[in-house]
Design an enzyme around this catalytic site. Structure first.
Site, PDB file in Angstrom:
ATOM      1  CE  LYS A   1      -3.966   3.919   9.987  1.00  0.00           C
ATOM      2  NZ  LYS A   1      -4.375   2.857   9.031  1.00  0.00           N
TER       3      LYS A   1
ATOM      4  CD  GLN B   1      -3.152   0.590   2.122  1.00  0.00           C
ATOM      5  OE1 GLN B   1      -4.016  -0.198   1.776  1.00  0.00           O
ATOM      6  NE2 GLN B   1      -3.127   1.109   3.333  1.00  0.00           N
TER       7      GLN B   1
ATOM      8  CD  GLU C   1      -2.292   7.220   2.902  1.00  0.00           C
ATOM      9  OE1 GLU C   1      -1.069   6.987   2.891  1.00  0.00           O
ATOM     10  OE2 GLU C   1      -3.092   6.620   3.632  1.00  0.00           O
TER      11      GLU C   1
ATOM     12  CG  ASP D   1       0.901   0.219   5.256  1.00  0.00           C
ATOM     13  OD1 ASP D   1       0.750  -0.970   5.600  1.00  0.00           O
ATOM     14  OD2 ASP D   1      -0.018   1.063   5.308  1.00  0.00           O
TER      15      ASP D   1
ATOM     16  CB  SER E   1      -6.571   6.723   2.746  1.00  0.00           C
ATOM     17  OG  SER E   1      -7.700   5.982   3.133  1.00  0.00           O
TER      18      SER E   1
END
Length: 428
Positions: free
Chosen positions: A338, A163, A205, A242, A368
């Site tokens: 997060k 990702q 992003e 990631d 995102s």
């Protein structure tokens, strides 16, 4: 007085054009706080639940009017008159009001918006910057930014399974310098991608999403950009990945379309990651195994845990109960933080503190789907997390966090430090 006298929730749009929740909190003194919550694309199955309307005739079911209504009714009634300076009590009130483990009744998006806005109102009333309100008056560390320059997986429409491929300016002397290094590499990378005849459009992003032959081609392109920008790969600018492995884990196998469709066992995938770490200056891997592949995580940790930061995102979902289990089992050595995975600031801070006590690092992260809200920048500094992941060097929703960090470093002046490679204390 710090008493809460008004709470106003509203539906706004995030950086992907999807609805999200914003909240205003007004105090008796006239102080006001405003906060907006983010939303993820690749989400862990154990994350706190963001409440969506499900009305397919409106925003394709992604509206948040139910969450906003909960803010303006139940949450407002429960918090009215409470002292905004008592963040823990406010958050405990929200948790008890919801009454579910996953925050599915009121919605983690509604609860987090209230939690954040209360904190901002209290900081405003105190006359303090948010990071000082959270973190007190002592010296603070600026975070090392993990800058996502090439996107793949759920964040892009290309051939890459992983990702995010990130650059980490570990050799910089200050955050300001680290940001400049990252920006310069980003612009060189754009020229290199353009020179190969590929699109320089950016993903969710802010990173590029070129169609490259495989993951090593992407890594090598980034290393070339670092070198051509005038920096030394590894010593000055390291790499991070990631994998978001849950996205390509099926029936006990990791199937990598970007590597010719090969299907790998957990051990084989761990070996592949280890090979890349031997060949390239990779010092951080996030979600290197799927969230439910705990045996794979243990294999990966035993194999790489002494020399590479292994970050649990979908694995831990900012949840102290799951993190505690991971610490006991010796799984991973870092947690991604997060705020919307757990739903209140108090629980967020508890996860960071638990990680630190266990010798794990904590990486404060965006999602995102973001907004102009920059709370995570203040959290990263206030908690001395020493690492932040908030996207690439483009898109104003990402730059809002970087620019806030520049302001914080300027305000802290000589009491601000930039840890560089020392931020990775889990590798000592």
């Amino acid at each position: 007085m710090s008493a809460i006298v008004d709470i106003i929730g509203r539906e706004i749009l995030d950086s992907r054009g999807n609805p999200t929740v914003e909240c205003d909190v007004l105090l008796e003194s006239g102080a006001m706080g405003r906060a907006a919550v983010p939303s993820g694309a690749s989400t862990g199955t154990r994350e706190a639940i963001e409440l969506r309307d499900g009305d397919k005739n409106r925003y394709f079911g992604k509206g948040v009017l139910r969450a906003v209504e909960n803010l303006n009714t139940e949450i407002s009634e429960a918090l009215m008159g409470l002292d905004a300076q008592e963040q823990t009590f406010v958050d405990r009130t929200l948790i008890e009001l919801d009454g579910t483990d996953s925050k599915e009744r009121l919605g983690a998006n509604a609860m987090l918006a209230a939690s954040m806005a209360v904190a901002r109102a209290a900081a405003d009333e105190s006359g303090l910057s948010l990071y000082r309100y959270f973190g007190g008056s002592g010296p603070m560390s600026m975070p090392v930014p993990m800058m996502n320059v090439i996107n793949g997986g759920a964040h892009a429409n290309n051939t890459l399974d992983l990702q995010e491929l990130m650059i980490l300016p570990v050799g910089a002397a200050s955050f300001r310098e680290a940001l400049r290094w990252g920006a310069e590499v980003f612009h060189v990378l754009k020229k290199l991608i353009h020179a190969q005849g590929m699109s320089t459009a950016v993903g969710d992003e802010g990173g590029f999403a070129p169609n490259l032959a495989n993951h090593e081609a992407a890594i090598q392109l980034i290393l070339k950009a670092i070198t051509e920008a005038g920096y030394e790969p590894g010593t000055q600018i390291a790499l991070g990945l990631d994998c978001a492995s849950s996205e390509f884990y099926r029936d006990g196998k990791y199937t990598l379309a970007g590597e010719g469709g090969v299907s790998l066992s957990s051990q084989e995938f761990a070996n592949l990651l280890a090979t890349w770490c031997d060949k390239y200056p990779i010092i951080s891997i996030e979600d290197g195994m799927a969230e439910n592949d705990w045996d794979g995580w243990k294999l990966l940790t035993d194999q790489l845990g002494k020399k590479v930061q292994l970050v649990g995102d979908d694995l831990f979902v900012t949840n102290t109960r799951i993190l505690r289990e991971g610490i006991q089992k010796g799984v991973a050595n870092s947690i991604l933080i997060k705020i919307n995975q757990i739903g209140t600031l108090t629980e967020t801070f508890a996860a960071i503190e638990m990680a630190k006590r266990a010798g794990y690092t904590a990486v404060v992260s965006h999602r995102s789907g973001e907004t102009e809200d920059s709370t995570i920048a203040d959290i990263a500094v206030a908690t001395n997390a020493m690492q932040i992941k908030t996207g690439s060097l483009s898109r104003s929703d990402r730059m809002a966090k970087y620019n806030q960090l520049l302001r914080i470093e300027e305000e802290l002046a000589e009491v601000a430090s930039y840890p560089g490679i020392e931020a990775f204390y889990n590798l000592r």
